[in-house]
Design a protein around this motif. Structure first.
Motif, PDB file in Angstrom:
ATOM      1  N   ILE A   1      -3.458  -4.328  -2.473  1.00 42.38           N
ATOM      2  CA  ILE A   1      -3.879  -3.118  -1.777  1.00 42.38           C
ATOM      3  C   ILE A   1      -3.825  -3.450  -0.292  1.00 42.38           C
ATOM      4  N   ASP A   2      -2.770  -3.038   0.357  1.00 44.01           N
ATOM      5  CA  ASP A   2      -2.548  -3.355   1.758  1.00 44.01           C
ATOM      6  C   ASP A   2      -1.695  -2.242   2.332  1.00 44.01           C
ATOM      7  N   LEU A   3      -1.917  -1.880   3.575  1.00 45.58           N
ATOM      8  CA  LEU A   3      -1.163  -0.781   4.181  1.00 45.58           C
ATOM      9  C   LEU A   3       0.338  -1.028   4.141  1.00 45.58           C
ATOM     10  N   MET A   4       0.753  -2.272   4.268  1.00 44.02           N
ATOM     11  CA  MET A   4       2.188  -2.588   4.250  1.00 44.02           C
ATOM     12  C   MET A   4       2.644  -3.158   2.909  1.00 44.02           C
ATOM     13  N   SER A   5       1.893  -2.931   1.845  1.00 43.22           N
ATOM     14  CA  SER A   5       2.352  -3.388   0.535  1.00 43.22           C
ATOM     15  C   SER A   5       3.567  -2.580   0.105  1.00 43.22           C
ATOM     16  N   GLY A   6       4.426  -3.211  -0.679  1.00 49.09           N
ATOM     17  CA  GLY A   6       5.646  -2.558  -1.133  1.00 49.09           C
ATOM     18  C   GLY A   6       5.383  -1.422  -2.102  1.00 49.09           C
ATOM     19  N   MET A   7       4.324  -1.535  -2.840  1.00 51.03           N
ATOM     20  CA  MET A   7       3.962  -0.483  -3.782  1.00 51.03           C
ATOM     21  C   MET A   7       2.681   0.158  -3.270  1.00 51.03           C
ATOM     22  N   LEU A   8       2.763   1.397  -2.914  1.00 52.95           N
ATOM     23  CA  LEU A   8       1.560   2.088  -2.465  1.00 52.95           C
ATOM     24  C   LEU A   8       0.778   2.541  -3.693  1.00 52.95           C
ATOM     25  N   TYR A   9      -0.021   1.653  -4.237  1.00 55.89           N
ATOM     26  CA  TYR A   9      -0.813   1.995  -5.411  1.00 55.89           C
ATOM     27  C   TYR A   9      -1.668   3.208  -5.067  1.00 55.89           C
ATOM     28  N   VAL A  10      -1.077   4.352  -5.294  1.00 53.27           N
ATOM     29  CA  VAL A  10      -1.619   5.602  -4.781  1.00 53.27           C
ATOM     30  C   VAL A  10      -3.073   5.837  -5.183  1.00 53.27           C
ATOM     31  N   ALA A  11      -3.373   5.716  -6.449  1.00 58.22           N
ATOM     32  CA  ALA A  11      -4.741   6.013  -6.900  1.00 58.22           C
ATOM     33  C   ALA A  11      -5.746   5.069  -6.257  1.00 58.22           C
ATOM     34  N   TYR A  12      -5.384   3.786  -6.188  1.00 62.33           N
ATOM     35  CA  TYR A  12      -6.305   2.812  -5.603  1.00 62.33           C
ATOM     36  C   TYR A  12      -6.436   3.013  -4.098  1.00 62.33           C
ATOM     37  N   LYS A  13      -5.315   3.223  -3.440  1.00 64.31           N
ATOM     38  CA  LYS A  13      -5.357   3.397  -1.992  1.00 64.31           C
ATOM     39  C   LYS A  13      -6.123   4.657  -1.608  1.00 64.31           C
ATOM     40  N   LYS A  14      -5.996   5.666  -2.408  1.00 64.00           N
ATOM     41  CA  LYS A  14      -6.732   6.896  -2.097  1.00 64.00           C
ATOM     42  C   LYS A  14      -8.227   6.616  -2.109  1.00 64.00           C
ATOM     43  N   ILE A  15      -8.676   5.846  -3.090  1.00 65.55           N
ATOM     44  CA  ILE A  15     -10.098   5.520  -3.193  1.00 65.55           C
ATOM     45  C   ILE A  15     -10.509   4.595  -2.046  1.00 65.55           C
ATOM     46  N   ILE A  16      -9.724   3.552  -1.815  1.00 68.85           N
ATOM     47  CA  ILE A  16     -10.087   2.545  -0.821  1.00 68.85           C
ATOM     48  C   ILE A  16      -9.946   3.075   0.597  1.00 68.85           C
ATOM     49  N   PHE A  17      -8.823   3.718   0.911  1.00 65.87           N
ATOM     50  CA  PHE A  17      -8.589   4.169   2.281  1.00 65.87           C
ATOM     51  C   PHE A  17      -9.395   5.411   2.637  1.00 65.87           C
ATOM     52  N   LYS A  18     -10.072   6.000   1.660  1.00 67.85           N
ATOM     53  CA  LYS A  18     -10.959   7.117   1.940  1.00 67.85           C
ATOM     54  C   LYS A  18     -12.207   6.626   2.672  1.00 67.85           C
ATOM     55  N   ASP A  19     -12.568   5.364   2.429  1.00 64.05           N
ATOM     56  CA  ASP A  19     -13.715   4.749   3.098  1.00 64.05           C
ATOM     57  C   ASP A  19     -13.299   4.390   4.521  1.00 64.05           C
ATOM     58  N   GLU A  20     -13.882   5.050   5.499  1.00 60.21           N
ATOM     59  CA  GLU A  20     -13.463   4.878   6.893  1.00 60.21           C
ATOM     60  C   GLU A  20     -13.673   3.456   7.406  1.00 60.21           C
ATOM     61  N   GLU A  21     -14.679   2.760   6.903  1.00 64.12           N
ATOM     62  CA  GLU A  21     -14.901   1.370   7.336  1.00 64.12           C
ATOM     63  C   GLU A  21     -13.776   0.469   6.821  1.00 64.12           C
ATOM     64  N   ILE A  22     -13.392   0.661   5.578  1.00 65.90           N
ATOM     65  CA  ILE A  22     -12.284  -0.123   5.018  1.00 65.90           C
ATOM     66  C   ILE A  22     -10.987   0.234   5.732  1.00 65.90           C
ATOM     67  N   TRP A  23     -10.774   1.533   5.979  1.00 66.73           N
ATOM     68  CA  TRP A  23      -9.572   1.983   6.684  1.00 66.73           C
ATOM     69  C   TRP A  23      -9.501   1.344   8.072  1.00 66.73           C
ATOM     70  N   SER A  24     -10.627   1.301   8.771  1.00 65.72           N
ATOM     71  CA  SER A  24     -10.672   0.720  10.109  1.00 65.72           C
ATOM     72  C   SER A  24     -10.326  -0.771  10.074  1.00 65.72           C
ATOM     73  N   LYS A  25     -10.850  -1.490   9.098  1.00 66.37           N
ATOM     74  CA  LYS A  25     -10.539  -2.922   8.963  1.00 66.37           C
ATOM     75  C   LYS A  25      -9.062  -3.127   8.634  1.00 66.37           C
ATOM     76  N   GLU A  26      -8.520  -2.243   7.819  1.00 60.58           N
ATOM     77  CA  GLU A  26      -7.093  -2.319   7.476  1.00 60.58           C
ATOM     78  C   GLU A  26      -6.249  -2.093   8.724  1.00 60.58           C
ATOM     79  N   LEU A  27      -6.659  -1.154   9.564  1.00 58.21           N
ATOM     80  CA  LEU A  27      -5.925  -0.885  10.802  1.00 58.21           C
ATOM     81  C   LEU A  27      -6.055  -2.043  11.790  1.00 58.21           C
ATOM     82  N   ASP A  28      -7.228  -2.690  11.828  1.00 54.59           N
ATOM     83  CA  ASP A  28      -7.383  -3.875  12.669  1.00 54.59           C
ATOM     84  C   ASP A  28      -6.338  -4.913  12.282  1.00 54.59           C
ATOM     85  N   LYS A  29      -6.196  -5.129  11.000  1.00 57.24           N
ATOM     86  CA  LYS A  29      -5.210  -6.094  10.494  1.00 57.24           C
ATOM     87  C   LYS A  29      -3.786  -5.617  10.800  1.00 57.24           C
TER      88      LYS A  29
END
Length: 143
Positions: free
Chosen positions: A110-138
């Motif tokens: 589960i990574d923004l630049m992963s080759g497979m956008l595990y849609v269901a998982y990313k929707k759940i994880i990236f919906k959390d703004e704190e997790i999204w912010s940390k992902e963007l930091d990376k």
């Protein structure tokens, strides 16, 4: 004031000048591009420069992928069948990442630049703004 400057910049990009054409961004994608520039700016990254190196950020019908970076035409193509805003945001950021020469980081993660956008998982994880912010930091600090 900052938002006004960003809006004016996007307007400038969208209106072609006589010397060179501006970037073409489909209206429904402009919000995500604005968010990309804003998030980059929060991390001291020049999002304007990144986006201005792209010629088109547009919907492309009949695509087998959620998104695609077409290097030859300097175009980000987005599948218009994406109806979820969280997934759309992730796909737009992911494809702009390819324009920055970012490669896929992995295929089964589960990574923004992963080759497979595990849609269901990313929707759940990236919906959390704190997790999204940390992902963007990376994302923005991993050039």
């Amino acid at each position: 004031m900052k938002h006004i400057l960003i809006s004016l910049f996007l307007l400038f990009l969208l209106v072609p000048s006589q010397k060179e054409k501006g970037i073409v961004i489909d209206r429904e994608l402009q919000h995500y591009v604005f968010e990309f520039i804003t998030e980059a700016s929060k991390r001291n990254v020049n999002g304007y420069r990144i986006v201005s190196d792209i010629d088109n950020i547009v919907f492309m019908n009949n695509m087998p992928y959620l998104g695609y970076w077409h290097e030859d035409s300097k175009s980000v193509w987005i599948n218009p069948n994406i109806k979820d805003s969280i997934i759309m945001r992730a796909v737009v950021f992911h494809e702009i990442g390819h324009s920055m020469n970012k490669e896929h980081t992995c295929y089964e993660c589960i990574d923004l630049m992963s080759g497979m956008l595990y849609v269901a998982y990313k929707k759940i994880i990236f919906k959390d703004e704190e997790i999204w912010s940390k992902e963007l930091d990376k994302f923005f600090n991993n050039d």
